[in-house]
Motif scaffolding. Structure first.
Motif, PDB file in Angstrom:
ATOM      1  N   GLY A 184      -8.219  10.192  -8.111  1.00  0.00           N
ATOM      2  CA  GLY A 184      -8.521  11.449  -8.787  1.00  0.00           C
ATOM      3  C   GLY A 184      -9.986  11.826  -8.685  1.00  0.00           C
ATOM      4  O   GLY A 184     -10.324  13.001  -8.512  1.00  0.00           O
ATOM      5  N   LEU A 185     -10.860  10.834  -8.791  1.00  0.00           N
ATOM      6  CA  LEU A 185     -12.294  11.102  -8.691  1.00  0.00           C
ATOM      7  C   LEU A 185     -12.669  11.621  -7.302  1.00  0.00           C
ATOM      8  O   LEU A 185     -13.428  12.593  -7.170  1.00  0.00           O
ATOM      9  CB  LEU A 185     -13.084   9.827  -8.997  1.00  0.00           C
ATOM     10  CG  LEU A 185     -13.144   9.393 -10.454  1.00  0.00           C
ATOM     11  CD1 LEU A 185     -13.922   8.087 -10.592  1.00  0.00           C
ATOM     12  CD2 LEU A 185     -13.769  10.471 -11.323  1.00  0.00           C
ATOM     13  N   ILE A 186     -12.159  10.965  -6.268  1.00  0.00           N
ATOM     14  CA  ILE A 186     -12.466  11.397  -4.911  1.00  0.00           C
ATOM     15  C   ILE A 186     -11.906  12.787  -4.657  1.00  0.00           C
ATOM     16  O   ILE A 186     -12.519  13.609  -3.966  1.00  0.00           O
ATOM     17  CB  ILE A 186     -11.916  10.386  -3.888  1.00  0.00           C
ATOM     18  CG1 ILE A 186     -12.677   9.056  -4.002  1.00  0.00           C
ATOM     19  CG2 ILE A 186     -12.042  10.931  -2.468  1.00  0.00           C
ATOM     20  CD1 ILE A 186     -14.175   9.171  -3.824  1.00  0.00           C
ATOM     21  N   ASP A 187     -10.766  13.092  -5.247  1.00  0.00           N
ATOM     22  CA  ASP A 187     -10.214  14.436  -5.090  1.00  0.00           C
ATOM     23  C   ASP A 187     -11.121  15.483  -5.733  1.00  0.00           C
ATOM     24  O   ASP A 187     -11.289  16.584  -5.207  1.00  0.00           O
ATOM     25  CB  ASP A 187      -8.818  14.492  -5.699  1.00  0.00           C
ATOM     26  CG  ASP A 187      -7.934  15.523  -5.016  1.00  0.00           C
ATOM     27  OD1 ASP A 187      -7.873  15.512  -3.769  1.00  0.00           O
ATOM     28  OD2 ASP A 187      -7.307  16.336  -5.716  1.00  0.00           O
ATOM     29  N   LEU A 188     -11.728  15.147  -6.867  1.00  0.00           N
ATOM     30  CA  LEU A 188     -12.689  16.057  -7.496  1.00  0.00           C
ATOM     31  C   LEU A 188     -13.902  16.282  -6.596  1.00  0.00           C
ATOM     32  O   LEU A 188     -14.409  17.399  -6.493  1.00  0.00           O
ATOM     33  CB  LEU A 188     -13.157  15.488  -8.840  1.00  0.00           C
ATOM     34  CG  LEU A 188     -12.164  15.507 -10.008  1.00  0.00           C
ATOM     35  CD1 LEU A 188     -12.822  14.918 -11.254  1.00  0.00           C
ATOM     36  CD2 LEU A 188     -11.674  16.921 -10.292  1.00  0.00           C
ATOM     37  N   VAL A 189     -14.354  15.214  -5.957  1.00  0.00           N
ATOM     38  CA  VAL A 189     -15.513  15.329  -5.063  1.00  0.00           C
ATOM     39  C   VAL A 189     -15.164  16.216  -3.868  1.00  0.00           C
ATOM     40  O   VAL A 189     -15.932  17.115  -3.496  1.00  0.00           O
ATOM     41  CB  VAL A 189     -15.975  13.933  -4.596  1.00  0.00           C
ATOM     42  CG1 VAL A 189     -17.091  14.067  -3.550  1.00  0.00           C
ATOM     43  CG2 VAL A 189     -16.467  13.114  -5.785  1.00  0.00           C
ATOM     44  N   PHE A 190     -14.008  15.986  -3.248  1.00  0.00           N
ATOM     45  CA  PHE A 190     -13.603  16.826  -2.116  1.00  0.00           C
ATOM     46  C   PHE A 190     -13.474  18.287  -2.528  1.00  0.00           C
ATOM     47  O   PHE A 190     -13.763  19.191  -1.738  1.00  0.00           O
ATOM     48  CB  PHE A 190     -12.271  16.335  -1.538  1.00  0.00           C
ATOM     49  CG  PHE A 190     -12.429  15.389  -0.379  1.00  0.00           C
ATOM     50  CD1 PHE A 190     -12.917  15.829   0.847  1.00  0.00           C
ATOM     51  CD2 PHE A 190     -12.087  14.053  -0.508  1.00  0.00           C
ATOM     52  CE1 PHE A 190     -13.059  14.965   1.921  1.00  0.00           C
ATOM     53  CE2 PHE A 190     -12.225  13.172   0.556  1.00  0.00           C
ATOM     54  CZ  PHE A 190     -12.717  13.626   1.782  1.00  0.00           C
ATOM     55  N   ASP A 191     -13.052  18.518  -3.755  1.00  0.00           N
ATOM     56  CA  ASP A 191     -12.859  19.888  -4.226  1.00  0.00           C
ATOM     57  C   ASP A 191     -14.180  20.652  -4.325  1.00  0.00           C
ATOM     58  O   ASP A 191     -14.176  21.888  -4.330  1.00  0.00           O
ATOM     59  CB  ASP A 191     -12.163  19.870  -5.590  1.00  0.00           C
ATOM     60  CG  ASP A 191     -11.577  21.221  -5.966  1.00  0.00           C
ATOM     61  OD1 ASP A 191     -10.967  21.873  -5.088  1.00  0.00           O
ATOM     62  OD2 ASP A 191     -11.728  21.636  -7.126  1.00  0.00           O
ATOM     63  N   GLU A 192     -15.300  19.944  -4.398  1.00  0.00           N
ATOM     64  CA  GLU A 192     -16.607  20.588  -4.484  1.00  0.00           C
ATOM     65  C   GLU A 192     -17.162  20.985  -3.118  1.00  0.00           C
ATOM     66  O   GLU A 192     -18.102  21.768  -3.027  1.00  0.00           O
ATOM     67  CB  GLU A 192     -17.612  19.656  -5.174  1.00  0.00           C
ATOM     68  CG  GLU A 192     -17.301  19.368  -6.629  1.00  0.00           C
ATOM     69  CD  GLU A 192     -18.343  18.466  -7.270  1.00  0.00           C
ATOM     70  OE1 GLU A 192     -19.468  18.379  -6.720  1.00  0.00           O
ATOM     71  OE2 GLU A 192     -18.052  17.831  -8.300  1.00  0.00           O
ATOM     72  N   ILE A 193     -16.597  20.445  -2.039  1.00  0.00           N
ATOM     73  CA  ILE A 193     -17.102  20.717  -0.696  1.00  0.00           C
ATOM     74  C   ILE A 193     -16.561  22.052  -0.192  1.00  0.00           C
ATOM     75  O   ILE A 193     -15.374  22.357  -0.342  1.00  0.00           O
ATOM     76  CB  ILE A 193     -16.701  19.590   0.271  1.00  0.00           C
ATOM     77  CG1 ILE A 193     -17.261  18.252  -0.213  1.00  0.00           C
ATOM     78  CG2 ILE A 193     -17.188  19.891   1.681  1.00  0.00           C
ATOM     79  CD1 ILE A 193     -16.774  17.064   0.585  1.00  0.00           C
ATOM     80  N   GLU A 194     -17.423  22.835   0.403  1.00  0.00           N
ATOM     81  CA  GLU A 194     -17.021  24.142   0.926  1.00  0.00           C
ATOM     82  C   GLU A 194     -16.007  23.966   2.051  1.00  0.00           C
ATOM     83  O   GLU A 194     -16.237  23.222   3.009  1.00  0.00           O
ATOM     84  CB  GLU A 194     -18.243  24.901   1.449  1.00  0.00           C
ATOM     85  CG  GLU A 194     -17.931  26.264   2.026  1.00  0.00           C
ATOM     86  CD  GLU A 194     -19.170  27.017   2.479  1.00  0.00           C
ATOM     87  OE1 GLU A 194     -19.021  27.990   3.249  1.00  0.00           O
ATOM     88  OE2 GLU A 194     -20.282  26.634   2.081  1.00  0.00           O
TER      89      GLU A 194
END
Length: 224
Positions: free
Chosen positions: A65-75
């Motif tokens: 879940g954390l890594i998914d949040l990080v990916f969600d911030e990338i353009e």
């Protein structure tokens, strides 16, 4: 857990997966991923650790879940317009996100149960390359070399023993004083003639190298 004195039970924010993950992200950013435990996370959201398992299955699910949040911030790169511009913006965005979440550098491609944002990101990158005329094989090469460069630079930056340009110059000055310039003439020339010159900034190397990678991929695409 009982409500805080003076606080009505109904005023408490309901706990859900999103809130748990956001609290975990904040803890990881503040103290590093190694310090993230279910006990500390429970304290951060005001519940017993066991209550967290109503929202995350286990520590692996938490990391997913954390890594998914990080990916969600990338353009996300667009498949409209120049693929070079799209890949360049995506690479610069990725570096900025990893700078905000340095603990994530070694975990971005390690998840075996990627979330929707992670899958959406990978699909968009491939869609951009394929729409530009990359074959499947060349798209695989491009994706590999770009991410190797992006993650490698982020990992290198994470390991640097300084945070600012000024600190870097001071450290270079101290280091160069520890070795005889006549024994290491090229290193001394590089340090005094480049690193210690006004305006030098190691972080600017990122976009220079990125453009070299993109230029090489452009030539490979033309050869196809």
């Amino acid at each position: 857990m009982p409500a805080t004195p003076g606080e009505a039970p109904s005023a408490r924010i309901p706990l859900n997966r999103e809130r748990v993950l956001r609290a975990a992200l904040e803890l990881a950013d503040r103290n590093g991923i190694e310090s993230l435990t279910m006990r500390r996370l429970g304290e951060a959201v005001g519940v017993e650790a066991m209550s967290l398992y109503n929202h995350v299955a286990n520590k692996v699910d938490l990391l997913d879940g954390l890594i998914d949040l990080v990916f969600d911030e990338i353009e996300l790169p667009s498949d409209k317009g120049s693929w070079q511009t799209a890949m360049r913006r995506r690479a610069i965005s990725t570096r900025a996100v990893l700078s905000a979440h340095p603990w994530a550098v070694g975990l971005m491609e390690s998840r075996t149960s990627p979330g929707p944002a992670t899958l959406r990101h990978h699909d968009a990158v491939l869609g951009c390359l394929l729409s530009a005329g990359f074959t499947l094989e060349l798209a695989a090469h491009a994706y590999s070399v770009l991410d190797s460069y992006i993650y490698g630079f982020a990992l290198q930056e994470r390991g640097l023993p300084f945070d600012t340009q000024e600190e870097g110059a001071e450290l270079a000055q101290v280091m160069v004083e520890q070795f005889p310039p006549d024994e290491y003439p090229h290193l001394a020339r590089f340090t005094f003639g480049h690193v210690l010159q006004p305006g030098y900034d190691f972080s600017s190397e990122y976009e220079y190298g990125l453009d070299l990678v993109l230029d090489g991929l452009e030539r490979a695409l033309e050869a196809e």
